[in-house]
Design a protein around this motif. Structure first.
Motif, PDB file in Angstrom:
ATOM      1  N   TYR A 166       1.125   3.858   3.014  1.00  0.00           N
ATOM      2  CA  TYR A 166      -0.215   3.404   2.666  1.00  0.00           C
ATOM      3  C   TYR A 166      -0.257   3.077   1.179  1.00  0.00           C
ATOM      4  O   TYR A 166       0.423   3.710   0.361  1.00  0.00           O
ATOM      5  N   PHE A 198      -3.286   0.413   5.050  1.00  0.00           N
ATOM      6  CA  PHE A 198      -2.077   0.544   5.853  1.00  0.00           C
ATOM      7  C   PHE A 198      -1.115  -0.587   5.510  1.00  0.00           C
ATOM      8  O   PHE A 198      -1.494  -1.759   5.460  1.00  0.00           O
ATOM      9  N   TYR A 207       4.570   0.640   9.554  1.00  0.00           N
ATOM     10  CA  TYR A 207       4.807   1.789  10.428  1.00  0.00           C
ATOM     11  C   TYR A 207       6.207   1.702  11.036  1.00  0.00           C
ATOM     12  O   TYR A 207       6.665   0.617  11.398  1.00  0.00           O
ATOM     13  N   PHE A 240       4.555   6.287   8.142  1.00  0.00           N
ATOM     14  CA  PHE A 240       3.633   5.278   7.626  1.00  0.00           C
ATOM     15  C   PHE A 240       3.790   5.163   6.112  1.00  0.00           C
ATOM     16  O   PHE A 240       4.159   6.117   5.433  1.00  0.00           O
TER      17      PHE A 240
END
Lengths: 115, 114
Positions: free
Chosen positions: A37, A47, A50, A35
């Motif tokens: 962020y 977010f 991914y 991920f």
């Protein structure tokens, strides 16, 4: 044990330029997720993108793309056409899909976009 | 969808007092909730993982008697910092998982202990 390494404490980029934030990881798991962020000064974790370890194509979300090189264990974030609002801390994180779903974070990179 | 709230957003307390922080998933049921601590200019460090109706699992080095976690329902988890001291001053962030891989983060609580 899983480990995420972000080697760039700070990055300075001119507005409208593309920027690459580095992330390397270490894991013995076969199935994992990566991920990215964004954390602005307000503190919230936003977010961005991914990538699953078995995804064959690099993930893309608008101006964000993830350059996933599995053999090199790297998952760099590319931001195209940077904007002033992109100035923030950026964290790379990893999760073991088969495990306890715990996120492990890197040290973070502070990105500053200059006008 | 997938909104997580935290309350309070900031709190100042005296040394020796206890502080409770709430984490709620507003529009989904959270199978698991996580509590993180972030010191200034540092990364997020996982403190504990909690599942509804069961005891929390604490990470190594986190004092379970000092950081009490209660996961009362599928939408609420609370973190109580007991007998807080200045070194407990930090940014506390919760996240919630609804069954997939993604964790949805709350906005965080900034704790200052005088």
């Amino acid at each position: 044990a899983q480990k995420i390494t972000q080697t760039q404490p700070g990055m300075f980029v001119q507005e409208k330029e593309a920027v690459t934030l580095d992330c390397t990881y270490d894991t013995s798991d076969q199935s994992y997720g990566l991920f990215w962020y964004k954390q602005p000064s307000s503190g919230e974790m936003i977010f961005l993108i991914y990538q699953g370890s078995y995804d064959e194509q690099n993930a893309t979300e608008g101006r964000y793309s993830l350059n996933f090189q599995k053999a090199r264990k790297s998952a760099n974030l590319v931001i195209s056409a940077s904007q002033l609002g992109d100035s923030a801390m950026y964290f790379c994180a990893m999760i073991s899909i088969q495990g306890a779903q715990k996120l492990v974070f890197g040290q973070g990179t502070r990105l500053t976009i200059n006008p | 969808g997938a909104v997580v709230s935290q309350h309070p957003s900031w709190v100042i307390c005296k040394s020796g007092t206890s502080v409770k922080i709430e984490c709620r998933s507003l529009d989904f049921q959270a199978t698991t909730m996580f509590w993180y601590r972030q010191f200034p200019k540092q990364s997020l460090m996982l403190m504990a993982t909690s599942n509804e109706g069961s005891k929390a699992t604490y990470e190594q080095g986190v004092e379970k008697d000092k950081f009490l976690i209660n996961h009362a329902s599928l939408t609420l988890s609370t973190l109580t910092v007991t007998s807080a001291h200045p070194e407990d001053s930090s940014f506390y962030i919760c996240s919630a998982n609804r069954g997939g891989h993604e964790q949805f983060f709350g906005p965080g609580t900034r704790l200052t202990v005088l």
